[in-house]
Design a protein around this motif. Structure first.
Motif, PDB file in Angstrom:
ATOM      1  N   ALA A 253       0.834  -1.202   0.000  1.00  0.00           N
ATOM      2  CA  ALA A 253       0.000   0.000   0.000  1.00  0.00           C
ATOM      3  C   ALA A 253       0.872   1.257   0.000  1.00  0.00           C
ATOM      4  CB  ALA A 253      -0.926  -0.005   1.209  1.00  0.00           C
ATOM      5  N   ILE A 254       1.914   1.263   0.813  1.00  0.00           N
ATOM      6  CA  ILE A 254       2.816   2.417   0.865  1.00  0.00           C
ATOM      7  C   ILE A 254       3.550   2.585  -0.456  1.00  0.00           C
ATOM      8  CG2 ILE A 254       4.937   3.288   1.922  1.00  0.00           C
ATOM      9  CD1 ILE A 254       3.958   2.161   4.570  1.00  0.00           C
ATOM     10  N   PHE A 255       4.014   1.473  -1.029  1.00  0.00           N
ATOM     11  CA  PHE A 255       4.700   1.546  -2.318  1.00  0.00           C
ATOM     12  C   PHE A 255       3.769   2.122  -3.388  1.00  0.00           C
ATOM     13  CE2 PHE A 255       5.808  -0.337  -6.439  1.00  0.00           C
ATOM     14  CZ  PHE A 255       7.114   0.130  -6.575  1.00  0.00           C
ATOM     15  N   SER A 256       2.526   1.696  -3.376  1.00  0.00           N
ATOM     16  CA  SER A 256       1.545   2.209  -4.345  1.00  0.00           C
ATOM     17  C   SER A 256       1.328   3.707  -4.162  1.00  0.00           C
ATOM     18  CB  SER A 256       0.214   1.468  -4.197  1.00  0.00           C
ATOM     19  OG  SER A 256       0.372   0.082  -4.439  1.00  0.00           O
ATOM     20  N   LEU A 257       1.227   4.152  -2.901  1.00  0.00           N
ATOM     21  CA  LEU A 257       1.037   5.577  -2.633  1.00  0.00           C
ATOM     22  C   LEU A 257       2.239   6.395  -3.099  1.00  0.00           C
ATOM     23  CD1 LEU A 257      -0.582   5.490   0.929  1.00  0.00           C
ATOM     24  CD2 LEU A 257      -1.680   6.218  -1.198  1.00  0.00           C
ATOM     25  N   LEU A 258       3.440   5.859  -2.916  1.00  0.00           N
ATOM     26  CA  LEU A 258       4.649   6.559  -3.363  1.00  0.00           C
ATOM     27  C   LEU A 258       4.660   6.715  -4.887  1.00  0.00           C
ATOM     28  CD1 LEU A 258       7.316   4.867  -1.051  1.00  0.00           C
ATOM     29  CD2 LEU A 258       6.606   7.262  -0.982  1.00  0.00           C
ATOM     30  N   VAL A 259       4.304   5.647  -5.592  1.00  0.00           N
ATOM     31  CA  VAL A 259       4.280   5.702  -7.057  1.00  0.00           C
ATOM     32  C   VAL A 259       3.216   6.688  -7.540  1.00  0.00           C
ATOM     33  CG1 VAL A 259       3.808   4.397  -9.159  1.00  0.00           C
ATOM     34  CG2 VAL A 259       5.200   3.371  -7.339  1.00  0.00           C
ATOM     35  N   ILE A 260       2.026   6.607  -6.948  1.00  0.00           N
ATOM     36  CA  ILE A 260       0.941   7.511  -7.339  1.00  0.00           C
ATOM     37  C   ILE A 260       1.321   8.961  -7.078  1.00  0.00           C
ATOM     38  CG2 ILE A 260      -1.416   8.227  -6.782  1.00  0.00           C
ATOM     39  CD1 ILE A 260      -2.009   5.251  -6.211  1.00  0.00           C
ATOM     40  N   ALA A 261       1.881   9.231  -5.901  1.00  0.00           N
ATOM     41  CA  ALA A 261       2.273  10.606  -5.561  1.00  0.00           C
ATOM     42  C   ALA A 261       3.331  11.128  -6.519  1.00  0.00           C
ATOM     43  CB  ALA A 261       2.778  10.658  -4.119  1.00  0.00           C
ATOM     44  N   LEU A 262       4.315  10.293  -6.833  1.00  0.00           N
ATOM     45  CA  LEU A 262       5.381  10.715  -7.746  1.00  0.00           C
ATOM     46  C   LEU A 262       4.824  11.052  -9.128  1.00  0.00           C
ATOM     47  CD1 LEU A 262       8.420  11.110  -8.187  1.00  0.00           C
ATOM     48  CD2 LEU A 262       8.539   8.696  -8.870  1.00  0.00           C
ATOM     49  N   LEU A 263       3.943  10.206  -9.636  1.00  0.00           N
ATOM     50  CA  LEU A 263       3.350  10.447 -10.949  1.00  0.00           C
ATOM     51  C   LEU A 263       2.511  11.721 -10.954  1.00  0.00           C
ATOM     52  CD1 LEU A 263       2.299   6.815 -11.954  1.00  0.00           C
ATOM     53  CD2 LEU A 263       4.234   8.137 -12.829  1.00  0.00           C
ATOM     54  N   LEU A 264       1.748  11.951  -9.885  1.00  0.00           N
ATOM     55  CA  LEU A 264       0.937  13.162  -9.804  1.00  0.00           C
ATOM     56  C   LEU A 264       1.814  14.408  -9.741  1.00  0.00           C
ATOM     57  CD1 LEU A 264      -1.937  12.079  -7.383  1.00  0.00           C
ATOM     58  CD2 LEU A 264      -2.092  12.516  -9.841  1.00  0.00           C
ATOM     59  N   HIS A 265       2.907  14.336  -8.993  1.00  0.00           N
ATOM     60  CA  HIS A 265       3.833  15.472  -8.933  1.00  0.00           C
ATOM     61  C   HIS A 265       4.359  15.805 -10.321  1.00  0.00           C
ATOM     62  CE1 HIS A 265       3.562  15.573  -4.714  1.00  0.00           C
ATOM     63  NE2 HIS A 265       4.502  14.699  -4.418  1.00  0.00           N
ATOM     64  N   VAL A 266       4.851  14.788 -11.008  1.00  0.00           N
ATOM     65  CA  VAL A 266       5.423  15.005 -12.339  1.00  0.00           C
ATOM     66  C   VAL A 266       4.357  15.548 -13.293  1.00  0.00           C
ATOM     67  CG1 VAL A 266       6.484  13.895 -14.335  1.00  0.00           C
ATOM     68  CG2 VAL A 266       7.208  13.263 -12.020  1.00  0.00           C
ATOM     69  N   GLY A 267       3.154  14.975 -13.226  1.00  0.00           N
ATOM     70  CA  GLY A 267       2.074  15.429 -14.092  1.00  0.00           C
ATOM     71  C   GLY A 267       1.724  16.890 -13.865  1.00  0.00           C
ATOM     72  N   MET A 268       1.647  17.304 -12.601  1.00  0.00           N
ATOM     73  CA  MET A 268       1.319  18.693 -12.292  1.00  0.00           C
ATOM     74  C   MET A 268       2.453  19.638 -12.678  1.00  0.00           C
ATOM     75  SD  MET A 268      -0.766  18.480  -8.681  1.00  0.00           S
ATOM     76  CE  MET A 268      -1.110  20.242  -8.731  1.00  0.00           C
ATOM     77  N   ILE A 269       3.682  19.195 -12.495  1.00  0.00           N
ATOM     78  CA  ILE A 269       4.825  20.032 -12.869  1.00  0.00           C
ATOM     79  C   ILE A 269       4.822  20.296 -14.368  1.00  0.00           C
ATOM     80  CG2 ILE A 269       7.342  20.028 -13.080  1.00  0.00           C
ATOM     81  CD1 ILE A 269       7.369  18.480 -10.380  1.00  0.00           C
ATOM     82  N   VAL A 270       4.550  19.244 -15.144  1.00  0.00           N
ATOM     83  CA  VAL A 270       4.523  19.393 -16.601  1.00  0.00           C
ATOM     84  C   VAL A 270       3.306  20.212 -17.038  1.00  0.00           C
ATOM     85  CG1 VAL A 270       4.317  18.161 -18.792  1.00  0.00           C
ATOM     86  CG2 VAL A 270       5.802  17.256 -16.981  1.00  0.00           C
ATOM     87  N   GLU A 271       2.136  19.898 -16.470  1.00  0.00           N
ATOM     88  CA  GLU A 271       0.897  20.553 -16.879  1.00  0.00           C
ATOM     89  C   GLU A 271       0.908  22.057 -16.581  1.00  0.00           C
ATOM     90  OE1 GLU A 271      -3.051  20.651 -18.446  1.00  0.00           O
ATOM     91  OE2 GLU A 271      -1.536  19.059 -18.456  1.00  0.00           O
ATOM     92  N   PHE A 272       1.411  22.417 -15.379  1.00  0.00           N
ATOM     93  CA  PHE A 272       1.393  23.814 -14.951  1.00  0.00           C
ATOM     94  C   PHE A 272       2.732  24.522 -15.193  1.00  0.00           C
ATOM     95  CE2 PHE A 272      -2.060  21.960 -12.464  1.00  0.00           C
ATOM     96  CZ  PHE A 272      -3.053  22.905 -12.638  1.00  0.00           C
ATOM     97  N   HIS A 273       3.692  23.824 -15.837  1.00  0.00           N
ATOM     98  CA  HIS A 273       5.021  24.392 -16.065  1.00  0.00           C
ATOM     99  C   HIS A 273       5.590  24.909 -14.741  1.00  0.00           C
ATOM    100  CE1 HIS A 273       4.111  24.126 -20.339  1.00  0.00           C
ATOM    101  NE2 HIS A 273       2.981  24.760 -20.098  1.00  0.00           N
ATOM    102  N   ASP A 274       5.514  24.060 -13.743  1.00  0.00           N
ATOM    103  CA  ASP A 274       5.816  24.449 -12.361  1.00  0.00           C
ATOM    104  C   ASP A 274       7.173  23.889 -11.943  1.00  0.00           C
ATOM    105  OD1 ASP A 274       5.593  25.373  -9.782  1.00  0.00           O
ATOM    106  OD2 ASP A 274       4.287  23.749  -9.123  1.00  0.00           O
ATOM    107  N   GLN A 275       8.239  24.524 -12.378  1.00  0.00           N
ATOM    108  CA  GLN A 275       9.581  24.039 -12.072  1.00  0.00           C
ATOM    109  C   GLN A 275       9.969  24.229 -10.611  1.00  0.00           C
ATOM    110  OE1 GLN A 275      11.207  22.311 -14.471  1.00  0.00           O
ATOM    111  NE2 GLN A 275       9.331  22.701 -15.634  1.00  0.00           N
ATOM    112  N   GLU A 276       9.234  25.073  -9.894  1.00  0.00           N
ATOM    113  CA  GLU A 276       9.518  25.267  -8.463  1.00  0.00           C
ATOM    114  C   GLU A 276       8.668  24.366  -7.574  1.00  0.00           C
ATOM    115  OE1 GLU A 276       8.331  27.866 -10.312  1.00  0.00           O
ATOM    116  OE2 GLU A 276      10.235  28.784 -10.929  1.00  0.00           O
ATOM    117  N   GLY A 277       7.732  23.647  -8.152  1.00  0.00           N
ATOM    118  CA  GLY A 277       6.909  22.723  -7.360  1.00  0.00           C
ATOM    119  C   GLY A 277       5.965  23.412  -6.407  1.00  0.00           C
ATOM    120  N   LYS A 278       5.579  24.661  -6.718  1.00  0.00           N
ATOM    121  CA  LYS A 278       4.761  25.418  -5.774  1.00  0.00           C
ATOM    122  C   LYS A 278       3.334  24.883  -5.690  1.00  0.00           C
ATOM    123  CE  LYS A 278       4.301  28.925  -9.396  1.00  0.00           C
ATOM    124  NZ  LYS A 278       5.302  28.279 -10.274  1.00  0.00           N
ATOM    125  N   TYR A 279       2.761  24.482  -6.832  1.00  0.00           N
ATOM    126  CA  TYR A 279       1.385  23.977  -6.810  1.00  0.00           C
ATOM    127  C   TYR A 279       1.302  22.641  -6.061  1.00  0.00           C
ATOM    128  CZ  TYR A 279       0.253  27.527 -10.292  1.00  0.00           C
ATOM    129  OH  TYR A 279       0.061  28.726 -10.943  1.00  0.00           O
TER     130      TYR A 279
END
Length: 219
Positions: free
Chosen positions: A101-127
């Motif tokens: 369960a923890i491994f799944s949450l880590l993978v999901i969180a990582l993918l969501l971070h990358v997706g939001m960074i790309v989508e919002f052009h958020d190189q500082e990770g503020k969103y």
């Protein structure tokens, strides 16, 4: 989004150090209280979201030397908190269920971070950072109802809120035109205040009483 500077550089630097210091102290207090109470003082989804964000901005895409160092320190502290979550949850959740369960949450969180960074052009990770912060604040509100005050103290609640306020004011100074960031900051602060009130109420209810907190709050 164009970066602005409503506050003087010295004030912005003061806020940067403030959020770094207060959040670092928050993590340390969570670890200390966790070992003392043999419990984890941070919800697992929040830990996984934090660890993946800190990994990204410490090793993959650091945008500032100070932020890289702070992210690395936070990553190490969050790994200790994750260890507490796994170790102290053994009696309740078997490792064969908890670890996947923890491994799944880590993978999901990582993918969501990358997706939001790309989508919002958020190189500082503020969103993603403010999104995590809001999620964490909401999950913290649930903690006293789930496990009483195990792994928590009122000092954790206050330091967390102060660190978040430093980040919120700094973000508004840099991005005053962002309605989304403003909403995330305001909602997170409101949730932090609710959590502080709940912890104060819980401490008052348990003072001089041997009744367990969680059942009392559920009544």
């Amino acid at each position: 989004m164009v970066m602005q500077h409503l506050l003087p550089n010295q004030m912005e630097l003061f806020l940067q150090y403030g959020l770094a210091i207060f959040w670092t102290v928050t993590y340390i207090l969570i670890i200390i209280q966790g070992f003392k109470d043999r419990s984890c003082g941070m919800p697992i989804p929040a830990i996984c979201a934090n660890i993946t964000w800190e990994f990204l901005f410490a090793f993959v895409m650091p945008f500032h030397p100070l932020q890289m160092i702070v992210s690395l320190v936070w990553l190490l502290l969050d790994c200790v908190i994750l260890f507490q979550a796994v170790y102290f949850a053994k009696p309740e959740y078997p490792p064969r269920l908890l670890l996947p369960a923890i491994f799944s949450l880590l993978v999901i969180a990582l993918l969501l971070h990358v997706g939001m960074i790309v989508e919002f052009h958020d190189q500082e990770g503020k969103y993603t950072a403010f999104g995590i912060n809001l999620m964490m604040s909401l999950l913290f509100i649930k903690l006293p109802f789930k496990q009483g005050l195990q792994g928590q103290t009122i000092y954790i609640a206050y330091y967390k809120m102060i660190g978040t306020l430093c980040a919120s004011v700094l973000c508004y100074s840099l991005y005053p035109d962002s309605i989304l960031l403003l909403l995330l900051a305001v909602l997170t602060t409101a949730a932090d205040i609710v959590y502080i009130v709940i912890v104060h109420r819980a401490l008052h209810m348990t003072k001089g009483s041997n009744v367990q907190l969680a059942p009392t709050l559920r009544a």
